[in-house]
Design a protein around this motif. Structure first.
Motif, PDB file in Angstrom:
ATOM      1  N   LYS A  32       0.833  -1.214   0.000  1.00 46.75           N
ATOM      2  CA  LYS A  32       0.000   0.000   0.000  1.00 46.75           C
ATOM      3  C   LYS A  32       0.860   1.253   0.000  1.00 46.75           C
ATOM      4  O   LYS A  32       0.557   2.228  -0.697  1.00 46.75           O
ATOM      5  CB  LYS A  32      -0.933  -0.011   1.218  1.00 46.75           C
ATOM      6  CG  LYS A  32      -2.035  -1.051   1.136  1.00 46.75           C
ATOM      7  CD  LYS A  32      -2.905  -1.039   2.382  1.00 46.75           C
ATOM      8  CE  LYS A  32      -3.979  -2.111   2.299  1.00 46.75           C
ATOM      9  NZ  LYS A  32      -4.813  -2.159   3.531  1.00 46.75           N
ATOM     10  N   LEU A  36       1.191   4.000  -2.938  1.00 49.53           N
ATOM     11  CA  LEU A  36       0.953   5.412  -2.627  1.00 49.53           C
ATOM     12  C   LEU A  36       2.093   6.289  -3.142  1.00 49.53           C
ATOM     13  O   LEU A  36       1.863   7.345  -3.735  1.00 49.53           O
ATOM     14  CB  LEU A  36       0.813   5.581  -1.115  1.00 49.53           C
ATOM     15  CG  LEU A  36       0.796   7.016  -0.581  1.00 49.53           C
ATOM     16  CD1 LEU A  36      -0.462   7.747  -1.047  1.00 49.53           C
ATOM     17  CD2 LEU A  36       0.881   7.023   0.944  1.00 49.53           C
ATOM     18  N   GLU A 330       0.386  15.691   2.547  1.00 46.34           N
ATOM     19  CA  GLU A 330      -0.417  14.786   1.735  1.00 46.34           C
ATOM     20  C   GLU A 330      -0.033  13.317   1.937  1.00 46.34           C
ATOM     21  O   GLU A 330      -0.887  12.460   2.214  1.00 46.34           O
ATOM     22  CB  GLU A 330      -0.255  15.168   0.253  1.00 46.34           C
ATOM     23  CG  GLU A 330      -0.886  14.210  -0.742  1.00 46.34           C
ATOM     24  CD  GLU A 330      -2.382  14.399  -0.893  1.00 46.34           C
ATOM     25  OE1 GLU A 330      -3.007  13.576  -1.577  1.00 46.34           O
ATOM     26  OE2 GLU A 330      -2.924  15.362  -0.315  1.00 46.34           O
ATOM     27  N   LYS A 334      -1.513   9.964   4.735  1.00 46.92           N
ATOM     28  CA  LYS A 334      -1.931   8.669   4.194  1.00 46.92           C
ATOM     29  C   LYS A 334      -1.062   7.526   4.716  1.00 46.92           C
ATOM     30  O   LYS A 334      -1.559   6.417   4.939  1.00 46.92           O
ATOM     31  CB  LYS A 334      -1.922   8.729   2.668  1.00 46.92           C
ATOM     32  CG  LYS A 334      -3.029   9.630   2.117  1.00 46.92           C
ATOM     33  CD  LYS A 334      -2.950   9.796   0.617  1.00 46.92           C
ATOM     34  CE  LYS A 334      -4.082  10.700   0.134  1.00 46.92           C
ATOM     35  NZ  LYS A 334      -3.989  10.978  -1.324  1.00 46.92           N
ATOM     36  N   GLU A 337      -2.351   6.732   8.107  1.00 44.79           N
ATOM     37  CA  GLU A 337      -3.599   5.970   8.028  1.00 44.79           C
ATOM     38  C   GLU A 337      -3.347   4.517   7.649  1.00 44.79           C
ATOM     39  O   GLU A 337      -3.975   3.601   8.190  1.00 44.79           O
ATOM     40  CB  GLU A 337      -4.546   6.637   7.013  1.00 44.79           C
ATOM     41  CG  GLU A 337      -5.089   7.987   7.497  1.00 44.79           C
ATOM     42  CD  GLU A 337      -5.847   8.745   6.418  1.00 44.79           C
ATOM     43  OE1 GLU A 337      -5.767   8.334   5.232  1.00 44.79           O
ATOM     44  OE2 GLU A 337      -6.511   9.739   6.762  1.00 44.79           O
TER      45      GLU A 337
END
Length: 348
Positions: A32, A36, A330, A334, A337
Motif C-alpha cells: 500500500k 501510494l 499529503e 496517508k 492511516e
C-alpha cells in the motif's frame, strides 16, 4: 511410505501457499505504501521512509532526489533539517535540567530570562512555553489570551526555551544539544550553524510542482531550538526508541512530557483535537494510541509517530515543502492511516 511420498509435492505446495498467504496477511502495509508513493498527482513524494517495530526494520526506502538539479538519488542515510521536530529535542533538554533541579516548570520565565522587558514574563511559566499555552506570538507583542487557557503554536516560545537552556547551563544551545546527540550515539545528528558547510540534502519549495531551491531554510542560529536540528532516519529512530523506552528521561519526567492540559488540532494527525504535551502530540482517544510531532517549511517536511502498545515507530522525511497548505502533509497523512489500519498496530 510410498503413499506419503506420492502426496509430498502436493502437501509442500499447500504449506508454501498457506505460509505465503499468512505472510501477506501479516504484512498488509508495504504494498500500500509502495503504491501510494508512485502517485504524482496532486504532488509527487520526494523523501525517505522508515518503519520499525521494537527496533526491527519493517520498511525502509528512499524515493526521489537529494539534489534535483544533479539528479542525485536520495538514500535512507541522508540528512534532513527536521524543522519543528527539533522542538521535541529542546523540550527534552529543558526536562533534563528539571531533573537536575535547575528549572522549575511552574516558575515564571523571568526567573530564567531576567532581561525580558515584558510584564507577562512575571506570569507566563516554563510549562506554558513548552505546551504553547502562554499566548505568545512575538516577544514584543501582548499575549493573545490569559496564559494556560488556550493554545497558540509558533517558534518564539521555543527560541525562548533555547535561551533558558543557555542561561542555566552557561553554554551555547548548540553545544548542549550536540553533546546529548553524542551521548545517545546519534552520529549523524547535529545543529544547523550559519556559515558552516553541513552534510545534508538540498531543500526545495514546491509551487504547482515547480521546484525552487530553498537558499536559507533557517534564518539564524537563534532559530535552532525551534527548527534547526539536522538528522536522518536511523538517528531519529534511535531517539524515538530511547525516549519512549526510558533511556533519556526518568519515568516521572517522561510522564510529565507526555501528559497534557491543552488540546489542539493538526491536519497530519486528523480532524479532531488531540493532546499537546512538551514538544509532542498525544493521540490517546483514537482506537490505537500514538505520540508524535511534525515539522515543515523552508524546503523540508518531517513526520514521526510512535505507537507505545506495539513499539512501532514511523518516520517520514521529505526535502520539499508545498506552497499549498492542503498538500503539505499529503503523503504523511496517508502513510499514518495505512499504518494505523495495518496488522502492525491493530490488535489481532
Amino acid at each position: 511410505m510410498k503413499q506419503i511420498s506420492k502426496f509430498l509435492p502436493f502437501i509442500l505446495t499447500v504449506l508454501f501457499t498457506n505460509c505465503k498467504i499468512f505472510a501477506q496477511q501479516k504484512d498488509d502495509f508495504t504494498a500500500k505504501i509502495d503504491s501510494l508513493i508512485k502517485t504524482t498527482n496532486p504532488r509527487p513524494f520526494n523523501g525517505v521512509i522508515l518503519i520499525t517495530q521494537k527496533g526491527k526494520t519493517k520498511y525502509s526506502k528512499a524515493f526521489g532526489y537529494s539534489n534535483l538539479e544533479k539528479k542525485t538519488p536520495l538514500t535512507t542515510k541522508d540528512n534532513f533539517i527536521i524543522m519543528s521536530n527539533s522542538k521535541q529535542i529542546t523540550a527534552v533538554l529543558i526536562l533534563k535540567e528539571v531533573e537536575k533541579g535547575k528549572i522549575d516548570l511552574q516558575s515564571p520565565v523571568r526567573k530564567y530570562l531576567p532581561n525580558l522587558q515584558q510584564t507577562w514574563a512575571d506570569t507566563v511559566t516554563v510549562h506554558q512555553l513548552l505546551n504553547f499555552s502562554a499566548g505568545i506570538t512575538d516577544i514584543d507583542s501582548p499575549l493573545l489570551f490569559k496564559p494556560g487557557t488556550d493554545f497558540k503554536y509558533g517558534n518564539t516560545t521555543y527560541v525562548m526555551l533555547g535561551k533558558i537552556i543557555e542561561n542555566i547551563t552557561g553554554r551555547k544551545y548548540i553545544d548542549v544539544a550536540n553533546e546529548l546527540f553524542k551521548d545517545l550515539k546519534m552520529k549523524n545528528t547535529f545543529c544547523f550553524e550559519h556559515g558552516k558547510v553541513q552534510n545534508r540534502v538540498q531543500g526545495y519549495r514546491n509551487a504547482n510542482n515547480i521546484f525552487t531551491v530553498e537558499e536559507n531554510p533557517i534564518d539564524n542560529n537563534e532559530m535552532v531550538p525551534a527548527a534547526g536540528i539536522i538528522s536522518n532516519l536511523k538517528d531519529l529512530n534511535i531517539w524515538d526508541m530511547k525516549l519512549h523506552n526510558g533511556k533519556i528521561l526518568k519515568p516521572e519526567t517522561y510522564k510529565l512530557m507526555t501528559a497534557y492540559t491543552i488540546t489542539a488540532q493538526h491536519n497530519a494527525f486528523g480532524k479532531e483535537k488531540i493532546g499537546y504535551g512538551y514538544g509532542i502530540r498525544i493521540s490517546d482517544k483514537t482506537p490505537v494510541k500514538y505520540l508524535g510531532h511534525t515539522g515543515g517549511g523552508s524546503g523540508f517536511v518531517t513526520f514521526k509517530i510512535y505507537f507505545p502498545e506495539t513499539g512501532v515507530d514511523v518516520i517520514v522525511l521529505e526535502n520539499q515543502s508545498n506552497e499549498n497548505i492542503d498538500l503539505f502533509y499529503e503523503f504523511e497523512i496517508k502513510i499514518r492511516e495505512i499504518v494505523m489500519n495495518s496488522n502492525l498496530v491493530k490488535k489481532i
